[in-house]
Write a protein that holds these residues in place. Structure first.
Motif, mmCIF file in Angstrom:
data_model
loop_
_atom_site.group_PDB
_atom_site.id
_atom_site.type_symbol
_atom_site.label_atom_id
_atom_site.label_comp_id
_atom_site.label_asym_id
_atom_site.label_seq_id
_atom_site.Cartn_x
_atom_site.Cartn_y
_atom_site.Cartn_z
ATOM 1 N N ILE A 25 34.716 45.639 26.633
ATOM 2 C CA ILE A 25 35.163 46.128 25.330
ATOM 3 C C ILE A 25 35.516 44.973 24.404
ATOM 4 O O ILE A 25 35.132 44.966 23.231
ATOM 5 C CB ILE A 25 36.363 47.087 25.511
ATOM 6 C CG1 ILE A 25 35.889 48.415 26.100
ATOM 7 C CG2 ILE A 25 37.058 47.327 24.168
ATOM 8 C CD1 ILE A 25 37.008 49.349 26.506
ATOM 9 N N VAL A 26 36.250 43.991 24.892
ATOM 10 C CA VAL A 26 36.663 42.898 24.002
ATOM 11 C C VAL A 26 35.451 42.052 23.597
ATOM 12 O O VAL A 26 35.386 41.549 22.467
ATOM 13 C CB VAL A 26 37.779 42.037 24.645
ATOM 14 C CG1 VAL A 26 37.258 41.174 25.779
ATOM 15 C CG2 VAL A 26 38.459 41.170 23.594
ATOM 16 N N ARG A 27 34.472 41.922 24.465
ATOM 17 C CA ARG A 27 33.245 41.218 24.076
ATOM 18 C C ARG A 27 32.485 42.010 23.017
ATOM 19 O O ARG A 27 31.912 41.438 22.080
ATOM 20 C CB ARG A 27 32.366 40.973 25.298
ATOM 21 C CG ARG A 27 32.954 39.974 26.289
ATOM 22 C CD ARG A 27 31.998 39.681 27.434
ATOM 23 N NE ARG A 27 32.646 38.953 28.499
ATOM 24 C CZ ARG A 27 32.835 37.644 28.518
ATOM 25 N NH1 ARG A 27 32.410 36.920 27.495
ATOM 26 N NH2 ARG A 27 33.435 37.059 29.543
ATOM 27 N N ALA B 223 41.963 36.492 24.874
ATOM 28 C CA ALA B 223 42.041 37.848 25.412
ATOM 29 C C ALA B 223 41.509 37.891 26.836
ATOM 30 O O ALA B 223 42.115 38.524 27.727
ATOM 31 C CB ALA B 223 41.255 38.813 24.516
ATOM 32 N N LEU B 224 40.409 37.218 27.083
ATOM 33 C CA LEU B 224 39.842 37.179 28.431
ATOM 34 C C LEU B 224 40.772 36.445 29.392
ATOM 35 O O LEU B 224 40.916 36.840 30.560
ATOM 36 C CB LEU B 224 38.467 36.510 28.400
ATOM 37 C CG LEU B 224 37.374 37.293 27.671
ATOM 38 C CD1 LEU B 224 36.113 36.441 27.526
ATOM 39 C CD2 LEU B 224 37.058 38.596 28.391
ATOM 40 N N ALA B 225 41.420 35.401 28.910
ATOM 41 C CA ALA B 225 42.377 34.671 29.750
ATOM 42 C C ALA B 225 43.558 35.561 30.132
ATOM 43 O O ALA B 225 44.053 35.503 31.266
ATOM 44 C CB ALA B 225 42.859 33.415 29.021
ATOM 45 N N ALA B 226 44.018 36.391 29.193
ATOM 46 C CA ALA B 226 45.113 37.311 29.507
ATOM 47 C C ALA B 226 44.712 38.282 30.605
ATOM 48 O O ALA B 226 45.522 38.622 31.477
ATOM 49 C CB ALA B 226 45.537 38.061 28.243
ATOM 50 N N PRO C 268 40.498 42.858 38.869
ATOM 51 C CA PRO C 268 39.456 42.707 37.843
ATOM 52 C C PRO C 268 39.448 43.923 36.914
ATOM 53 O O PRO C 268 39.592 45.058 37.370
ATOM 54 C CB PRO C 268 38.157 42.624 38.663
ATOM 55 C CG PRO C 268 38.574 42.310 40.061
ATOM 56 C CD PRO C 268 39.934 42.901 40.230
ATOM 57 N N LEU C 269 39.295 43.660 35.630
ATOM 58 C CA LEU C 269 39.269 44.734 34.630
ATOM 59 C C LEU C 269 37.975 44.598 33.820
ATOM 60 O O LEU C 269 37.968 44.183 32.672
ATOM 61 C CB LEU C 269 40.501 44.656 33.733
ATOM 62 C CG LEU C 269 41.859 44.783 34.446
ATOM 63 C CD1 LEU C 269 43.000 44.612 33.460
ATOM 64 C CD2 LEU C 269 41.995 46.125 35.162
ATOM 65 N N GLU C 270 36.890 44.971 34.461
ATOM 66 C CA GLU C 270 35.564 44.705 33.901
ATOM 67 C C GLU C 270 35.300 45.490 32.620
ATOM 68 O O GLU C 270 34.658 44.978 31.693
ATOM 69 C CB GLU C 270 34.495 45.012 34.945
ATOM 70 C CG GLU C 270 34.570 44.095 36.164
ATOM 71 C CD GLU C 270 33.541 44.440 37.217
ATOM 72 O OE1 GLU C 270 32.759 45.405 37.000
ATOM 73 O OE2 GLU C 270 33.515 43.759 38.260
ATOM 74 N N VAL D 54 40.295 53.777 29.668
ATOM 75 C CA VAL D 54 39.765 52.693 30.485
ATOM 76 C C VAL D 54 40.860 52.052 31.327
ATOM 77 O O VAL D 54 40.661 51.787 32.524
ATOM 78 C CB VAL D 54 39.070 51.641 29.593
ATOM 79 C CG1 VAL D 54 38.902 50.319 30.329
ATOM 80 C CG2 VAL D 54 37.716 52.155 29.130
ATOM 81 N N VAL D 55 42.026 51.807 30.732
ATOM 82 C CA VAL D 55 43.115 51.207 31.507
ATOM 83 C C VAL D 55 43.481 52.118 32.677
ATOM 84 O O VAL D 55 43.658 51.658 33.812
ATOM 85 C CB VAL D 55 44.341 50.932 30.616
ATOM 86 C CG1 VAL D 55 45.532 50.492 31.469
ATOM 87 C CG2 VAL D 55 44.022 49.861 29.577
ATOM 88 N N VAL D 56 43.592 53.416 32.413
ATOM 89 C CA VAL D 56 43.897 54.367 33.487
ATOM 90 C C VAL D 56 42.840 54.298 34.581
ATOM 91 O O VAL D 56 43.152 54.218 35.777
ATOM 92 C CB VAL D 56 44.014 55.795 32.922
ATOM 93 C CG1 VAL D 56 44.092 56.820 34.056
ATOM 94 C CG2 VAL D 56 45.239 55.916 32.025
ATOM 95 N N ALA D 57 41.565 54.323 34.189
ATOM 96 C CA ALA D 57 40.481 54.313 35.168
ATOM 97 C C ALA D 57 40.436 53.011 35.958
ATOM 98 O O ALA D 57 40.176 53.020 37.179
ATOM 99 C CB ALA D 57 39.145 54.545 34.458
ATOM 100 N N GLU D 58 40.684 51.887 35.283
ATOM 101 C CA GLU D 58 40.631 50.583 35.958
ATOM 102 C C GLU D 58 41.680 50.480 37.067
ATOM 103 O O GLU D 58 41.508 49.731 38.024
ATOM 104 C CB GLU D 58 40.843 49.458 34.947
ATOM 105 C CG GLU D 58 39.795 49.388 33.835
ATOM 106 C CD GLU D 58 38.755 48.300 34.025
ATOM 107 O OE1 GLU D 58 38.236 48.175 35.147
ATOM 108 O OE2 GLU D 58 38.481 47.595 33.044
ATOM 109 N N TYR D 59 42.770 51.233 36.920
ATOM 110 C CA TYR D 59 43.823 51.223 37.940
ATOM 111 C C TYR D 59 43.710 52.404 38.915
ATOM 112 O O TYR D 59 44.649 52.691 39.644
ATOM 113 C CB TYR D 59 45.196 51.203 37.273
ATOM 114 C CG TYR D 59 45.593 49.827 36.809
ATOM 115 C CD1 TYR D 59 46.317 48.962 37.629
ATOM 116 C CD2 TYR D 59 45.210 49.351 35.557
ATOM 117 C CE1 TYR D 59 46.661 47.688 37.209
ATOM 118 C CE2 TYR D 59 45.547 48.079 35.121
ATOM 119 C CZ TYR D 59 46.275 47.254 35.961
ATOM 120 O OH TYR D 59 46.610 45.989 35.537
#
Length: 295
Positions: free
Chosen positions: A286-288, A269-272, A279-281, A54-59
């Motif tokens: 995932i964290v929710r 976590a959301l604040a970070a 945006p990292l939707e 997900v991190v790779v895809a978000e970027y």
């Protein structure tokens, strides 16, 4: 989380590649291989490889190129589950809705299956090709993986957990325990995706803060589920923590306060994530999910 088709697609890709990993190597004929794949292919959330992809895809990177690296974390996580379930550790007889590895294959084979999965995880990380990963950056990845796994990470957390069973402990000590036992590998998985995506230093720092909150949140919810859910829903034995007099967040704080603490960790976590340059939707989703999961 499974309601999101894209996230589910990535989870399915991980499952497909795990099956292929064994099939391509003809690893289905001997007791060690059967014991390895028994727990590895038994299901699970695939949260750790998903975080990397997900991190790779978000970027804007290619999550397919990240799959071999992402699989390494699932191999490592599965090794830890097999060993955690042993009679000399947490002594559990159910995992992912099935009898635990040592129940099926015996303790010796379960230990060796975990050992082999541990080794394979390092093989994957050290040898997987990637279009933009330099030798220097790969070395950094390997160092961080070692730190997440060994005496500074998961293993340290496990021995702290064993040492605290039946004893009083402080919230600060329990947080440190789970920052190591649970959080260290989750932190690595997020940072691995960031390294593969070549994010900026400021974004890497924010993602690391996010991952640290996520790791604690995962464990607080896990403790609450052990207390409040049932074995059929969890896929593992519920009530084990209380039965073994384990140090848990509900035990130290009370259930209501532990729920409040979980909500606070979600907010942090959301604040970070808000400190990141884009945006990292998917990470937000995932964290929710981690906060509100039921197993």
């Amino acid at each position: 989380m499974n309601d999101n088709e894209q996230l589910q697609h990535w989870i399915d890709r991980v499952d497909t590649e795990l099956v292929r990993y064994f099939a391509d190597k003809d690893m289905t004929c001997n007791p060690l291989d059967r014991a390895m794949e028994y727990t590895l292919l038994a299901g699970g959330k695939r949260l750790r490889p998903l975080l990397t992809m997900v991190v790779v895809a978000e970027y804007g990177g290619d999550p397919e190129a990240a799959i071999p690296f992402a699989l390494a974390s699932e191999f490592l996580h599965t090794y830890s589950l097999i060993h955690d379930d042993l009679p000399c550790m947490d002594d559990d007889d159910m995992r992912r809705g099935k009898p635990t590895n040592h129940i099926i294959f015996g303790e010796a084979n379960a230990i060796l299956a975990g050992d082999a999965l541990h080794s394979e995880s390092f093989l994957l990380l050290s040898g997987a090709p990637h279009p933009s990963l330099s030798a220097e950056k790969r070395n950094q990845v390997m160092v961080e993986f070692c730190q997440a796994v060994g005496k500074r990470g998961m293993v340290a957390g496990q021995i702290m957990d064993l040492a605290q069973t039946g004893k009083d402990t402080s919230l600060e000590h329990l947080e440190l325990l789970h920052q190591r036992k649970t959080g260290a590998l989750l932190r690595f998985c997020v940072r691995l995706g960031a390294h593969l995506a070549e994010v900026s230093e400021s974004d890497l720092n924010a993602l690391t803060q996010f991952a640290e909150k996520l790791g604690l949140l995962f464990q607080v919810v896990d403790d609450l589920l052990d207390e409040e859910s049932d074995s059929a829903t969890l896929g593992k034995t519920s009530g084990k923590d209380a039965g073994q007099d384990k140090a848990t967040f509900p035990k130290i704080m009370g259930s209501d306060e532990a729920h409040d603490y979980a909500d606070k960790l979600l907010d942090e976590a959301l604040a970070a994530l808000k400190a990141v340059s884009r945006p990292l939707e998917y990470l937000e989703e995932i964290v929710r999910y981690v906060r509100h999961r039921d197993h």
